[in-house]
Write a protein that holds these residues in place. Structure first.
Motif, PDB file in Angstrom:
ATOM      1  N   VAL A  72       0.863  -1.181   0.000  1.00 18.18           N
ATOM      2  CA  VAL A  72       0.000   0.000   0.000  1.00 18.18           C
ATOM      3  C   VAL A  72       0.900   1.231   0.000  1.00 18.18           C
ATOM      4  CG1 VAL A  72      -1.763   1.309   1.235  1.00 18.18           C
ATOM      5  CG2 VAL A  72      -1.814  -1.207   1.270  1.00 18.18           C
ATOM      6  N   LEU A  73       0.767   2.051  -1.024  1.00 14.42           N
ATOM      7  CA  LEU A  73       1.541   3.284  -1.118  1.00 14.42           C
ATOM      8  C   LEU A  73       0.668   4.466  -0.713  1.00 14.42           C
ATOM      9  CD1 LEU A  73       3.408   2.777  -4.531  1.00 14.42           C
ATOM     10  CD2 LEU A  73       4.344   2.486  -2.227  1.00 14.42           C
ATOM     11  N   ALA A  74       1.139   5.258   0.216  1.00 16.06           N
ATOM     12  CA  ALA A  74       0.398   6.440   0.653  1.00 16.06           C
ATOM     13  C   ALA A  74       0.257   7.420  -0.504  1.00 16.06           C
ATOM     14  CB  ALA A  74       1.103   7.099   1.827  1.00 16.06           C
ATOM     15  N   GLU A  75      -0.785   8.238  -0.442  1.00 11.73           N
ATOM     16  CA  GLU A  75      -1.025   9.207  -1.513  1.00 11.73           C
ATOM     17  C   GLU A  75       0.129  10.191  -1.662  1.00 11.73           C
ATOM     18  OE1 GLU A  75      -4.731  11.150  -0.974  1.00 11.73           O
ATOM     19  OE2 GLU A  75      -5.942   9.319  -1.165  1.00 11.73           O
ATOM     20  N   GLY A  76       0.854  10.420  -0.571  1.00 14.36           N
ATOM     21  CA  GLY A  76       1.965  11.361  -0.617  1.00 14.36           C
ATOM     22  C   GLY A  76       3.159  10.872  -1.408  1.00 14.36           C
ATOM     23  N   VAL A  77       3.194   9.578  -1.720  1.00 15.18           N
ATOM     24  CA  VAL A  77       4.275   9.021  -2.536  1.00 15.18           C
ATOM     25  C   VAL A  77       3.910   9.291  -3.995  1.00 15.18           C
ATOM     26  CG1 VAL A  77       5.578   6.966  -3.161  1.00 15.18           C
ATOM     27  CG2 VAL A  77       4.735   7.245  -0.824  1.00 15.18           C
ATOM     28  N   GLN A  78       4.611  10.220  -4.629  1.00 19.10           N
ATOM     29  CA  GLN A  78       4.237  10.681  -5.956  1.00 19.10           C
ATOM     30  C   GLN A  78       4.851   9.838  -7.067  1.00 19.10           C
ATOM     31  OE1 GLN A  78       4.376  15.090  -6.357  1.00 19.10           O
ATOM     32  NE2 GLN A  78       5.157  15.073  -4.264  1.00 19.10           N
ATOM     33  N   GLU A  79       4.160   9.811  -8.190  1.00 18.84           N
ATOM     34  CA  GLU A  79       4.645   9.098  -9.368  1.00 18.84           C
ATOM     35  C   GLU A  79       5.681   9.933 -10.121  1.00 18.84           C
ATOM     36  OE1 GLU A  79       4.343   6.001 -12.567  1.00 18.84           O
ATOM     37  OE2 GLU A  79       4.419   6.157 -10.387  1.00 18.84           O
ATOM     38  N   THR A  80       5.414  11.225 -10.227  1.00 21.05           N
ATOM     39  CA  THR A  80       6.299  12.131 -10.958  1.00 21.05           C
ATOM     40  C   THR A  80       6.515  13.394 -10.136  1.00 21.05           C
ATOM     41  OG1 THR A  80       5.467  11.315 -13.084  1.00 21.05           O
ATOM     42  CG2 THR A  80       6.629  13.419 -13.102  1.00 21.05           C
ATOM     43  N   TYR A  81       7.751  13.799  -9.984  1.00 24.46           N
ATOM     44  CA  TYR A  81       8.052  15.023  -9.245  1.00 24.46           C
ATOM     45  C   TYR A  81       9.473  15.488  -9.563  1.00 24.46           C
ATOM     46  CZ  TYR A  81      10.385  11.820  -5.970  1.00 24.46           C
ATOM     47  OH  TYR A  81      11.189  10.860  -5.409  1.00 24.46           O
ATOM     48  N   VAL A  82       9.864  16.587  -8.977  1.00 21.45           N
ATOM     49  CA  VAL A  82      11.174  17.177  -9.235  1.00 21.45           C
ATOM     50  C   VAL A  82      11.938  17.312  -7.926  1.00 21.45           C
ATOM     51  CG1 VAL A  82      12.407  19.238 -10.021  1.00 21.45           C
ATOM     52  CG2 VAL A  82      10.393  18.434 -11.278  1.00 21.45           C
ATOM     53  N   ILE A  83      13.199  16.868  -7.942  1.00 23.46           N
ATOM     54  CA  ILE A  83      14.086  17.092  -6.813  1.00 23.46           C
ATOM     55  C   ILE A  83      14.859  18.384  -7.106  1.00 23.46           C
ATOM     56  CG2 ILE A  83      16.007  16.184  -5.454  1.00 23.46           C
ATOM     57  CD1 ILE A  83      15.226  13.390  -6.379  1.00 23.46           C
ATOM     58  N   PRO A  84      14.635  19.440  -6.335  1.00 24.16           N
ATOM     59  CA  PRO A  84      15.300  20.725  -6.632  1.00 24.16           C
ATOM     60  C   PRO A  84      16.820  20.594  -6.577  1.00 24.16           C
ATOM     61  CG  PRO A  84      13.539  20.985  -5.015  1.00 24.16           C
ATOM     62  CD  PRO A  84      13.769  19.520  -5.152  1.00 24.16           C
ATOM     63  N   ILE A  97      16.797  17.226 -10.523  1.00 26.75           N
ATOM     64  CA  ILE A  97      16.561  15.851 -10.977  1.00 26.75           C
ATOM     65  C   ILE A  97      15.073  15.656 -11.221  1.00 26.75           C
ATOM     66  CG2 ILE A  97      16.811  13.403 -10.434  1.00 26.75           C
ATOM     67  CD1 ILE A  97      19.093  14.179  -8.540  1.00 26.75           C
ATOM     68  N   ASN A  98      14.706  15.284 -12.427  1.00 21.79           N
ATOM     69  CA  ASN A  98      13.315  14.985 -12.769  1.00 21.79           C
ATOM     70  C   ASN A  98      13.066  13.495 -12.550  1.00 21.79           C
ATOM     71  OD1 ASN A  98      12.935  17.648 -13.547  1.00 21.79           O
ATOM     72  ND2 ASN A  98      13.441  17.231 -15.690  1.00 21.79           N
ATOM     73  N   VAL A  99      12.092  13.187 -11.705  1.00 24.65           N
ATOM     74  CA  VAL A  99      11.777  11.799 -11.373  1.00 24.65           C
ATOM     75  C   VAL A  99      10.438  11.419 -11.991  1.00 24.65           C
ATOM     76  CG1 VAL A  99      11.413  10.137  -9.504  1.00 24.65           C
ATOM     77  CG2 VAL A  99      13.023  12.027  -9.193  1.00 24.65           C
ATOM     78  N   SER A 100      10.395  10.303 -12.689  1.00 24.84           N
ATOM     79  CA  SER A 100       9.139   9.803 -13.257  1.00 24.84           C
ATOM     80  C   SER A 100       9.028   8.303 -12.978  1.00 24.84           C
ATOM     81  CB  SER A 100       9.089  10.054 -14.766  1.00 24.84           C
ATOM     82  OG  SER A 100      10.139   9.367 -15.427  1.00 24.84           O
ATOM     83  N   GLY A 101       7.783   7.826 -12.879  1.00 22.93           N
ATOM     84  CA  GLY A 101       7.558   6.400 -12.649  1.00 22.93           C
ATOM     85  C   GLY A 101       8.014   5.919 -11.290  1.00 22.93           C
ATOM     86  N   TRP A 102       7.989   6.794 -10.272  1.00 19.25           N
ATOM     87  CA  TRP A 102       8.516   6.425  -8.952  1.00 19.25           C
ATOM     88  C   TRP A 102       7.643   5.389  -8.248  1.00 19.25           C
ATOM     89  CZ3 TRP A 102      12.698   5.762  -6.663  1.00 19.25           C
ATOM     90  CH2 TRP A 102      12.850   5.790  -5.280  1.00 19.25           C
ATOM     91  N   ARG A 103       6.337   5.573  -8.259  1.00 21.61           N
ATOM     92  CA  ARG A 103       5.442   4.583  -7.647  1.00 21.61           C
ATOM     93  C   ARG A 103       5.557   3.245  -8.390  1.00 21.61           C
ATOM     94  NH1 ARG A 103       1.100   6.727  -4.358  1.00 21.61           N
ATOM     95  NH2 ARG A 103      -0.175   4.927  -4.915  1.00 21.61           N
TER      96      ARG A 103
END
Length: 210
Positions: free
Chosen positions: A58-70, A78-84
């Motif tokens: 179970v992944l919490a809603e706060g765990v994003q699929e796509t986001y940016v690490i400043p 760093i652009n992150v995609s497909g993390w979940r």
């Protein structure tokens, strides 16, 4: 004096120099080279009793699929995609679908990907490695809390090229699941003698009452 990068006569040499600069863009933030992490399929090294393993994630809603690490003072954006997707793949590789349906669930409340400097050269950061700050819970069939896991998992190897960020992030996810699996297994080993002692106590109790 002419800039040696901007005034290279051969297009091939110019491309090669620009690639070299991009490879060290981890340290040289003014280059403007953005790093990327895509989805992957981590393969954690896990071995545990099937009865102790979680059967679902179970992944919490706060765990994003796509986001940016400043970007920081030492590492570019760093652009992150497909993390979940990566976290789900890692879970199923660690605890295969053939695991008996114990009713146990692993709930990941937080899984923040980051990168840390691992070596410094003349121009700044020369090598980095991925890490995952995580918070997770092991839940029983009735959603009772069986364990809490908090920590930071680090990829074992550092990288010096921007082309290795996805693989390095995958290794950090492997390390996270290995840490969690070890905690679950250790808790099961500690709990088992208590069950044995309890059953022995129950068996001898009638004898004492006589």
């Amino acid at each position: 004096m002419r800039d040696p990068v901007l005034h290279v006569k051969s297009p091939r040499m110019k491309a090669s120099l620009l690639l070299s600069l991009c490879l060290f863009a981890i340290a040289w933030l003014d280059i403007g080279c953005v790093l990327n992490v895509g989805p992957s399929s981590p393969r954690p090294n896990v071995l545990m009793h099937a009865s102790d393993a979680p059967a679902a994630l179970v992944l919490a809603e706060g765990v994003q699929e796509t986001y940016v690490i400043p970007r920081t003072g030492s590492i570019n954006q760093i652009n992150v995609s497909g993390w979940r997707t990566t976290l789900e793949a890692g879970f199923h590789n660690a605890f295969p679908t053939g695991t008996p349906q114990t009713g146990r669930q692993l709930e990941i409340l937080q899984a923040e990907l980051g990168f840390s400097p691992r070596a410094v050269g003349p121009g700044g950061t020369a090598a980095i490695s991925a890490n995952v700050r995580f918070k997770a819970r092991l839940l029983g069939p009735s959603h009772e809390e069986l364990g809490i896991f908090v920590g930071t998992a680090q990829a074992r190897e550092a990288i010096t090229s921007v082309t290795g960020t996805t693989d390095n992030a995958s290794k950090a996810v492997e390390a996270m699941y290995e840490l969690i699996a070890n905690e679950i297994a250790n808790a099961a080993v500690v709990a088992e003698p208590k069950k044995v002692a309890s059953s022995q106590h129950a068996a001898t109790k009638p004898a004492r009452s006589q």
